[in-house]
Scaffold this active site. Structure first.
Site, PDB file in Angstrom:
ATOM      1  N   LYS A  47      14.670  15.360  -1.906  1.00  0.00           N
ATOM      2  CA  LYS A  47      13.518  15.607  -0.376  1.00  0.00           C
ATOM      3  C   LYS A  47      14.742  14.756   0.188  1.00  0.00           C
ATOM      4  CE  LYS A  47       9.362  15.129   0.263  1.00  0.00           C
ATOM      5  NZ  LYS A  47       8.997  13.768   1.325  1.00  0.00           N
ATOM      6  N   ASN A  48      14.298  13.512  -0.653  1.00  0.00           N
ATOM      7  CA  ASN A  48      13.931  11.797   0.161  1.00  0.00           C
ATOM      8  C   ASN A  48      15.496  10.915  -0.039  1.00  0.00           C
ATOM      9  OD1 ASN A  48      11.601  12.520   0.394  1.00  0.00           O
ATOM     10  ND2 ASN A  48      11.100  10.598  -1.193  1.00  0.00           N
ATOM     11  N   CYS A 141      -0.484   9.240   8.479  1.00  0.00           N
ATOM     12  CA  CYS A 141      -0.675  10.414   8.091  1.00  0.00           C
ATOM     13  C   CYS A 141      -1.258  10.320   7.015  1.00  0.00           C
ATOM     14  CB  CYS A 141       0.709  10.599   7.289  1.00  0.00           C
ATOM     15  SG  CYS A 141       1.196   9.850   5.480  1.00  0.00           S
ATOM     16  N   ARG A 146       1.213   4.020   7.654  1.00  0.00           N
ATOM     17  CA  ARG A 146       2.585   3.467   6.952  1.00  0.00           C
ATOM     18  C   ARG A 146       2.620   3.482   9.135  1.00  0.00           C
ATOM     19  NH1 ARG A 146       4.071   9.376   4.601  1.00  0.00           N
ATOM     20  NH2 ARG A 146       6.138   7.943   4.164  1.00  0.00           N
ATOM     21  N   ASP A 333       5.243   8.290  -5.836  1.00  0.00           N
ATOM     22  CA  ASP A 333       5.435   9.297  -5.742  1.00  0.00           C
ATOM     23  C   ASP A 333       4.679  10.572  -7.012  1.00  0.00           C
ATOM     24  OD1 ASP A 333       7.980   9.540  -3.072  1.00  0.00           O
ATOM     25  OD2 ASP A 333       6.120   8.696  -3.201  1.00  0.00           O
ATOM     26  N   ARG A 425       6.217  21.409   1.642  1.00  0.00           N
ATOM     27  CA  ARG A 425       7.279  20.510   1.997  1.00  0.00           C
ATOM     28  C   ARG A 425       8.399  19.734   1.906  1.00  0.00           C
ATOM     29  NH1 ARG A 425       3.873  16.684   6.445  1.00  0.00           N
ATOM     30  NH2 ARG A 425       6.096  15.272   6.292  1.00  0.00           N
TER      31      ARG A 425
END
Ligand code: EPZ
Length: 446
Positions: A47-48, A141, A146, A333, A425
Site C-alpha cells: 500500500k505504502n 488522524c 501528522r 506499522d 483501508r
C-alpha cells in the site's frame, strides 16, 4: 473542470461513495478462536509504495500500466482523487492503466484528502508539472497530528510560494529550481513529495536526512523506469537530476510494486501466535530484517528465503524490548501487531513508540480480551498471559485493527470486531486470506 463541475463531481462522488460503502462502513468480523494457521499466503503489493507511485503518474504525459495494484480503500481513494483532476483510470484484467496526459485542474479537494492524508503527495508533482497546486491540508488522524510542515519547507526550498488559505495549501512557482534540502526528520511522505517535485525542477536536488524506507526505493525505481536519473534512494542522501517532461518515456512493460512488508509481518506474527506452520510469500524479507531478527531472538522458528518466510511451529516465545524508529529500525506499522504477540509470550515486554504520538489505541481494546498492558507516556509494559478470551472490540485505526484480529485468532471463544473499514483501508481481503489458512472468520455486512 469549472468550479461548478467540480462541485457536482464532489457531490456525485460523495453520494456514490455513501451508497456503495454505506453498509461497508458498518461491516464487522466474527472470529471464532483459538485456531492454528496452516498453508501459504501470497502477499499483495505494498500500500505504502502503491500510493506515492500512483501519484507519480501525474508527472507522466502518457498512459502508465501497472500490474496487480492492490484492491484497498486507500488505493481507491487516491485513484478517485487523480480522476477528479482529469486523470483517466482503466482496468484491464490484473492491469490498471493510469493516464495523466491531460489534467483539467490541479485541485485536491478536502472531501477526499480528509479520508486519506497521503493525498498531500500530489503537491510535488502538480507544482513540478504545472507550477500551481491547491491541496487541502490533510488534518490530523487517529494516530497523531501528522503535520506537513517538512513537505512545505522543502517545496519552498525548491522555489515554491506557499500560502495557507481556508484550510488549503495554495502553492505556485514559475519553475521549481533544484536545491539541497536537509530534512529535520526523515519523513517518508516529505521525502516522496520532494523526490517527485525534483523530477521536473531545473537542475539537481539533493535531499539530506531522507527517509530510507523500501517504499521510497520503489518510488525511485518507478521513476527511473520512466527515464528519471536518481541516485541514493533507500539511503539518507538522495540526488535527483531535474529534467524536461518531454524526456519522460513510457517503459515497455507494466510496473509491479514491491510486496507489502507490513502485511507480511502481520501474517508472520499471526502464524507464530497461532503456533501454526505458514509460508508467507511474495515480498522481500530483507525489508523486514529488524522485525525478523527480533522474532527469532524471542524464540520464533523461521526459515528466511529470497521472497518468502516459512514460519515453523515454535514453543512459547519470550518477551522483548523494542523501540520504533525510522527504517531500518523497528517499523511503527508493526508495533501494534508485535504488541498482540507480546500479550501471550512468557514474561514481560516493553514497547516504546517514537514516531506517532497516539499509536496505542489498540491497548484498551486488547485489554477487553485479557491482555495486560500498562501505558506510561510513549512506552507500554506488556505482561505475557497464558491466553486471551474472545470479546466484542472496536477498530480505531489500520494497524490497531490488525492487532485485534491477531488476538481474536487465538482467543478462546467468539470475538466481534467492529468498524473493519479501518482494516480494509490497508489489507487486501485479509479475512479471506486468513480463512484460507484455517481461521474461522465471518464478515457480517453492516
Ligand atoms: C508513512 O506516513 C506511512 N504512510 C505510514 O503508514 C507510516 O507509519 C509512516 O510513513 C512512518 O513510517 C504511507 O506511506 C501512506 P512520516 P507519513 O511523514 O509519510 C511527523 C500505515 O499504517 N511529520 O514519516 O505520514 C509526523 O507527524 C501508515 O500504513 C512532521 O512532523 O509518515 C509523524 O509523527 C500509518 N512533519 C512522523 O513525522 C511533516 O511534514 C512520521 O511521519 C511530516 C511528518
Amino acid at each position: 473542470m469549472s468550479i461548478n463541475q467540480r462541485r457536482l463531481f464532489k457531490e456525485e462522488f460523495l453520494q456514490s461513495a455513501q451508497k456503495h460503502f454505506s453498509g461497508w462502513f458498518m461491516d464487522k468480523l466474527i472470529v471464532e478462536g483459538p485456531c492454528t494457521l496452516k498453508g501459504s499466503v501470497q502477499i499483495s503489493s505494498a500500500k505504502n509504495a502503491t500510493l506515492p507511485i500512483l501519484v507519480a503518474t501525474l508527472l507522466c504525459p502518457y498512459p502508465v500500466t501497472f500490474d496487480s495494484i492492490p484492491e484497498l480503500m486507500d488505493v481507491g481513494t487516491i485513484l478517485k482523487l487523480l480522476q477528479s483532476m482529469g486523470v483517466k483510470v482503466t482496468k484491464k484484467g490484473s492491469q490498471t492503466i493510469v493516464d495523466a496526459s491531460h489534467l483539467d485542474n490541479q485541485h485536491a479537494d478536502y472531501a477526499l484528502v480528509k479520508t486519506m492524508r497521503a493525498s498531500v503527495l500530489v503537491l510535488g508533482p502538480l507544482l513540478a508539472r504545472y507550477g500551481v497546486a491547491s491541496v487541502s491540508l490533510p488534518g490530523g488522524c487517529a494516530i497523531g497530528a501528522r503535520p506537513v510542515d517538512i513537505h512545505l519547507m522543502g517545496m519552498e526550498k525548491l522555489g515554491a510560494e506557499i500560502e495557507i488559505e481556508n484550510g488549503y495549501i495554495k502553492a505556485h512557482c514559475k519553475k521549481l529550481k533544484g536545491a539541497t534540502i536537509t530534512l529535520p526528520f526523515p519523513s517518508v511522505g516529505a521525502t516522496e513529495n520532494l523526490i517527485m517535485a525534483a523530477v521536473l525542477a531545473e537542475g539537481t536536488t539533493i535531499i539530506e536526512n531522507a527517509a530510507m524506507e523500501p517504499e521510497i526505493d520503489d518510488l525511485a525505481d518507478f521513476l527511473i523506469a520512466q527515464g528519471v536519473k536518481i541516485e541514493g534512494a533507500g539511503t539518507s542522501h538522495i540526488t535527483v537530476h531535474g529534467m524536461d517532461i518531454k524526456q519522460l518515456k513510457s517503459p515497455a512493460k507494466p510496473y509491479r510494486v514491491i510486496g507489502d512488508r507490513i502485511e507480511a509481518a502481520t501474517f508472520i506474527i499471526a502464524a507464530i501466535m497461532s503456533k501454526g506452520e505458514v509460508r508467507v510469500e511474495g515480498f522481500n524479507p530483507k525489508h523486514l530484517t529488524y522485525v525478523l531478527e527480533t522474532l527469532i531472538k524471542m524464540g520464533a522458528s523461521l526459515e528466511v528465503g529470497e521472497d518468502f518466510v516459512l514460519v515453523k511451529k515454535s514453543q512459547r516465545l519470550k518477551g522483548a524490548i523494542i523501540e520504533t524508529a525510522p527504517y531500518p529500525g523497528f517499523p511503527t506499522d508493526v508495533q501494534a501487531q508485535m504488541m498482540a504477540l507480546m500479550s501471550v509470550v512468557e514474561g514481560n515486554s516493553v514497547v516504546t513508540e517514537t514516531i506517532f504520538e497516539n499509536r496505542f489505541m489498540h491497548v484498551p481494546e486488547m485489554g477487553r480480551m485479557g491482555s495486560k498492558v500498562t501505558l506510561k507516556g510513549n512506552s507500554a509494559l506488556i505482561e505475557g498471559v497464558e491466553d486471551l478470551s474472545g470479546a466484542p472490540v472496536m477498530c480505531t485505526d489500520l494497524r490497531a485493527s490488525a492487532a485485534l484480529i491477531l488476538c481474536a485468532l487465538i482467543a478462546s471463544g467468539e470475538s466481534e470486531i467492529q468498524r473493519v473499514y479501518h482494516l480494509d483501508r490497508g489489507y487486501e481481503k485479509i479475512d479471506e486470506k486468513l480463512t484460507k489458512l484455517g481461521a474461522k472468520i465471518k464478515r457480517v455486512k453492516g
